[in-house]
Design a protein around this motif. Sequence first.
Motif, PDB file in Angstrom:
ATOM      1  N   SER A   1      13.531 -34.087  45.375  1.00  0.00           N
ATOM      2  CA  SER A   1      12.191 -33.990  44.791  1.00  0.00           C
ATOM      3  C   SER A   1      11.989 -35.055  43.715  1.00  0.00           C
ATOM      4  CB  SER A   1      11.968 -32.595  44.194  1.00  0.00           C
ATOM      5  OG  SER A   1      12.989 -32.277  43.258  1.00  0.00           O
TER       6      SER A   1
ATOM      7  N   PHE B   1      11.714 -38.726  45.408  1.00  0.00           N
ATOM      8  CA  PHE B   1      10.432 -39.002  46.054  1.00  0.00           C
ATOM      9  C   PHE B   1       9.262 -39.073  45.061  1.00  0.00           C
ATOM     10  CE2 PHE B   1      12.709 -38.034  49.930  1.00  0.00           C
ATOM     11  CZ  PHE B   1      12.100 -38.863  50.853  1.00  0.00           C
ATOM     12  N   LYS B   2       9.544 -38.878  43.780  1.00  0.00           N
ATOM     13  CA  LYS B   2       8.485 -39.001  42.767  1.00  0.00           C
ATOM     14  C   LYS B   2       8.386 -40.411  42.189  1.00  0.00           C
ATOM     15  CE  LYS B   2       8.340 -34.182  41.243  1.00  0.00           C
ATOM     16  NZ  LYS B   2       8.803 -33.209  40.236  1.00  0.00           N
TER      17      LYS B   2
ATOM     18  N   THR C   1       7.357 -44.084  41.630  1.00  0.00           N
ATOM     19  CA  THR C   1       6.064 -44.713  41.925  1.00  0.00           C
ATOM     20  C   THR C   1       6.130 -45.609  43.154  1.00  0.00           C
ATOM     21  OG1 THR C   1       5.551 -44.689  39.571  1.00  0.00           O
ATOM     22  CG2 THR C   1       4.208 -46.114  40.952  1.00  0.00           C
TER      23      THR C   1
ATOM     24  N   THR D   1       6.285 -43.346  46.376  1.00  0.00           N
ATOM     25  CA  THR D   1       5.010 -42.704  46.745  1.00  0.00           C
ATOM     26  C   THR D   1       4.001 -43.733  47.255  1.00  0.00           C
ATOM     27  OG1 THR D   1       4.311 -42.794  44.422  1.00  0.00           O
ATOM     28  CG2 THR D   1       5.282 -40.735  45.190  1.00  0.00           C
TER      29      THR D   1
ATOM     30  N   MET E   1       5.068 -44.553  50.813  1.00  0.00           N
ATOM     31  CA  MET E   1       4.803 -43.415  51.693  1.00  0.00           C
ATOM     32  C   MET E   1       3.305 -43.280  51.983  1.00  0.00           C
ATOM     33  SD  MET E   1       7.795 -41.846  52.315  1.00  0.00           S
ATOM     34  CE  MET E   1       7.648 -40.080  52.509  1.00  0.00           C
ATOM     35  N   GLU E   2       2.479 -43.507  50.961  1.00  0.00           N
ATOM     36  CA  GLU E   2       1.035 -43.403  51.146  1.00  0.00           C
ATOM     37  C   GLU E   2       0.528 -44.483  52.100  1.00  0.00           C
ATOM     38  OE1 GLU E   2      -3.068 -42.831  48.560  1.00  0.00           O
ATOM     39  OE2 GLU E   2      -1.239 -43.469  47.532  1.00  0.00           O
TER      40      GLU E   2
ATOM     41  N   ASP F   1      -3.837 -35.995  48.369  1.00  0.00           N
ATOM     42  CA  ASP F   1      -2.924 -36.273  47.255  1.00  0.00           C
ATOM     43  C   ASP F   1      -1.536 -36.503  47.841  1.00  0.00           C
ATOM     44  OD1 ASP F   1      -1.080 -36.161  45.144  1.00  0.00           O
ATOM     45  OD2 ASP F   1      -2.345 -34.830  43.966  1.00  0.00           O
ATOM     46  N   ILE F   2      -1.070 -37.763  47.838  1.00  0.00           N
ATOM     47  CA  ILE F   2       0.200 -38.106  48.480  1.00  0.00           C
ATOM     48  C   ILE F   2       1.367 -37.361  47.854  1.00  0.00           C
ATOM     49  CG2 ILE F   2       0.552 -40.157  47.022  1.00  0.00           C
ATOM     50  CD1 ILE F   2       1.596 -39.805  50.719  1.00  0.00           C
ATOM     51  N   LYS F   3       1.374 -37.219  46.523  1.00  0.00           N
ATOM     52  CA  LYS F   3       2.496 -36.550  45.849  1.00  0.00           C
ATOM     53  C   LYS F   3       2.576 -35.080  46.259  1.00  0.00           C
ATOM     54  CE  LYS F   3       2.723 -39.601  41.821  1.00  0.00           C
ATOM     55  NZ  LYS F   3       2.641 -39.695  40.339  1.00  0.00           N
TER      56      LYS F   3
ATOM     57  N   ILE G   1       3.885 -34.881  49.936  1.00  0.00           N
ATOM     58  CA  ILE G   1       5.333 -35.107  50.002  1.00  0.00           C
ATOM     59  C   ILE G   1       6.082 -33.872  49.508  1.00  0.00           C
ATOM     60  CG2 ILE G   1       7.250 -36.412  48.982  1.00  0.00           C
ATOM     61  CD1 ILE G   1       5.398 -38.880  48.975  1.00  0.00           C
ATOM     62  N   ASN G   2       5.625 -33.339  48.390  1.00  0.00           N
ATOM     63  CA  ASN G   2       6.285 -32.173  47.798  1.00  0.00           C
ATOM     64  C   ASN G   2       6.227 -30.970  48.729  1.00  0.00           C
ATOM     65  OD1 ASN G   2       7.782 -31.373  45.476  1.00  0.00           O
ATOM     66  ND2 ASN G   2       6.098 -30.012  44.919  1.00  0.00           N
TER      67      ASN G   2
END
Length: 306
Positions: free
Chosen positions: A232, A235-236, A238, A241, A244-245, A264-266, A269-270
Amino acid sequence: MPKVGREKSNRIHKEIARQGIFFKTEIGQHILKNPLIVQNIVEKAALRPTDVVLEIGSGTGNMTMKMLDKAKKVIACEIDSRMVAELQKRVMGTPVQSKLQILVGDVLKINLPFFDLCVANIPYQISSPLVFKLLLHRPIFRCAVLMFQREFAERLVAKAGDKHYCRLSVNTQLLARVDMLMKVGKNNFRPPPKVESNVVRIEPRNPPPPINYKEWDGLTRIAFVRKNKMLSAAFKQTSVTAMMEKNYKLHCSLNNTPLPENFDIKEKINNVLLINNVADLRARTMDIDDFVKVLHAFNKEGFHFV
């Protein structure tokens, strides 16, 4: 250096000078001089009379000559023209001359031909790129018996939770079975390197796993940046993300899938991490099955790592 040590070093240097060969340690030229170890490595490779063997960094040919007696053909890849001349001189007029093919150049830049086995005391600075060049080579070879710097060899064979476990470990073991064969002390080389060495056996998985290796490599790269942190946290970052976006939006575009409102990409992912119960996993203790689970979970939701 003690006087006895200096005298021995000088004798070796003079002998090399008489032969007209000065080894270039900056390109990893450390010639294995102990015939017992050379013999042991060749025996552990279990050569067959029908085998085509690739040797990388043949040097003056100590191992090459042993393999020529046992194999159908040896393809010696050597970057140093002086070593090529030395090897050609050794086989000239012998019964094994026709069994030797020499490729002159940088092995990382050469298109490798077919081979059954790879047996080599390789220049240590090319260890990692060479391993993956071999493992991604097609058709798949039977096995490789390779000499590496001890620390690198320990990373190759390390299991999840070991102190040496890293991205190299899991990436290699996805594609191959890796076993430690023997230790080789630095004094068995001329000139001696600054590090100890190990011989490793690498057996490619055949058939290879049904996984896109570039995606796999992208995932492990993210996870091992902070191998002691939970996924977690990894993957946070910057940069992660943002990547990934970008990839997710490309996936949606290619598949004519509209982006959800208030995307919201974050958060997305979460959600993937939480729903699949992998948010608390840490790279240092994740085995291959764990990484496969994470990769499939993200792919299922339209996330890709290339």
